[in-house]
Design a protein around this motif. Structure first.
Motif, short mmCIF file in Angstrom:
data_model
loop_
_atom_site.label_atom_id
_atom_site.label_comp_id
_atom_site.label_asym_id
_atom_site.label_seq_id
_atom_site.Cartn_x
_atom_site.Cartn_y
_atom_site.Cartn_z
N ALA A 171 32.18 8.51 -59.56
CA ALA A 171 32.31 9.93 -59.20
C ALA A 171 33.27 10.63 -60.17
CB ALA A 171 32.80 10.06 -57.77
N TYR A 172 34.32 9.92 -60.57
CA TYR A 172 35.28 10.45 -61.54
C TYR A 172 34.58 10.70 -62.89
CZ TYR A 172 39.03 10.22 -65.04
OH TYR A 172 39.86 10.46 -66.12
N GLU A 173 33.79 9.73 -63.33
CA GLU A 173 33.09 9.86 -64.61
C GLU A 173 32.06 10.98 -64.59
OE1 GLU A 173 31.43 6.01 -65.16
OE2 GLU A 173 33.37 5.04 -65.56
N LEU A 174 31.40 11.17 -63.43
CA LEU A 174 30.37 12.19 -63.31
C LEU A 174 30.93 13.55 -62.92
CD1 LEU A 174 27.73 10.04 -61.36
CD2 LEU A 174 27.57 10.78 -63.75
N GLY A 175 32.21 13.58 -62.54
CA GLY A 175 32.82 14.84 -62.11
C GLY A 175 32.28 15.34 -60.80
N LEU A 176 31.98 14.41 -59.87
CA LEU A 176 31.36 14.77 -58.61
C LEU A 176 32.29 14.52 -57.42
CD1 LEU A 176 27.73 13.38 -59.07
CD2 LEU A 176 28.46 15.77 -59.14
N PRO A 177 32.13 15.28 -56.33
CA PRO A 177 32.89 15.02 -55.11
C PRO A 177 32.38 13.76 -54.41
CG PRO A 177 31.33 16.79 -54.74
CD PRO A 177 31.27 16.47 -56.20
N VAL A 178 33.20 13.22 -53.50
CA VAL A 178 32.83 12.04 -52.72
C VAL A 178 32.89 12.37 -51.24
CG1 VAL A 178 33.51 9.69 -52.06
CG2 VAL A 178 33.61 10.37 -54.46
N ILE A 179 31.86 11.95 -50.51
CA ILE A 179 31.86 12.01 -49.05
C ILE A 179 31.75 10.58 -48.54
CG2 ILE A 179 30.57 12.72 -47.00
CD1 ILE A 179 29.75 15.23 -48.52
#
Length: 283
Positions: A153-161
């Motif tokens: 998620a860090y590499e993709l720049g995405l939020p996590v649920i």
């Protein structure tokens, strides 16, 4: 004339016990279940998609795969690390068999499912823990999968649920299980320091080392109604302090009142709430 009217006597002939047992046995096991809260019978095909008791509103167990189908856009879920498998490094008696039984029961490889998905077109990374897999206890594979979730998620720049449920660290893996607390927490911290959003949804139960680590690291922490959330069990604490604790101790409602979580959100409102949070926090 009422004095001379004959009274009708209704006689009830109870069924023999063996006939009652035969009738019970004739009902398929997958047709009905009992609500763990109100104890009333639930007909499975009448339970709503959100898996909520239609008598009392109790939130029933929600299998990980079913929760994914219910939550995300159809066909959008891309599973990660499905090939990771647990080994019995500590040679704990019966552990290999226990893992095999849990896999057959749930259809999962381990107690957490991770991957990438979208909700109403908004991409995010998703983790769902399933309490039917050895109480979703956190072993090395569970820790590795959740760590990878936050790192990707860090590499993709995405939020996590994350939908979290757990009985704590997995005792069959000893210190290797406890090490996952720090490992996952570091990955969560790195993700957050990059300005990325993490929403933790605590379900019933969320206990032990999971609560002491990533379950309480969310930027926003939500919970389902009446979820049991804590570290040590109630009986252990009562025996330690030698005092009785209130009935609502470790309930989501008690934690909300004392400021440990941000909001209690029933399943019927979760999609709308998560959609709003993703819109606010997505880059």
């Amino acid at each position: 004339m009422a004095l001379f009217r004959k009274k009708k006597t209704i006689r009830i002939n109870p069924l023999p016990i063996h006939e009652i047992e035969q009738k019970k046995a004739s009902i398929p096991e997958d047709m009905v279940k009992n609500c763990p809260n109100c104890k009333r019978i639930l007909i499975n095909n009448q339970i709503a998609e959100e898996r909520v008791c239609y008598h009392c509103g109790e939130h029933l167990h929600f299998p990980a795969k079913d929760r994914i189908d219910w939550l995300v856009d159809k066909g959008s879920f891309e599973t990660w690390d499905e090939g990771l498998s647990t080994s019995n490094e500590m040679n704990f008696p019966g552990y290999t068999k226990k893992i095999s039984q849990a896999q057959q029961l749930t259809g999962l490889n381990e107690a957490v499912v991770t991957g990438k998905a979208s909700l109403n077109g908004l991409p995010f990374c998703l983790g769902i823990m399933d309490s039917q897999f050895i109480m979703a206890s956190m072993g090395t594979v569970v820790g590795e999968k959740i760590t990878n979730l936050f790192e990707r998620a860090y590499e993709l720049g995405l939020p996590v649920i994350m939908f979290i449920a757990s009985g704590g660290a997995r005792m069959q893996e000893g210190i290797l299980s406890l090490m996952q607390m720090a490992k996952v927490s570091q990955a969560v911290s790195k993700h957050q320091q990059a300005g990325l959003f993490y929403c933790a949804i605590l379900t019933n139960p969320t206990m032990g080392g999971v609560t002491a680590s990533f379950a309480m690291q969310g930027d926003i922490t939500l919970a389902e109604p009446r979820a049991k959330i804590g570290f040590a069990g109630k009986r252990v604490i009562e025996q330690t302090i030698r005092a009785a604790l209130p009935d609502d101790f470790q309930s989501a409602e008690s934690l909300l009142e004392n400021g440990y979580i941000d909001e209690i959100v029933p399943r019927t409102e979760q999609k709308e709430k998560l959609d709003l949070l993703l819109k606010i926090h997505s880059k």
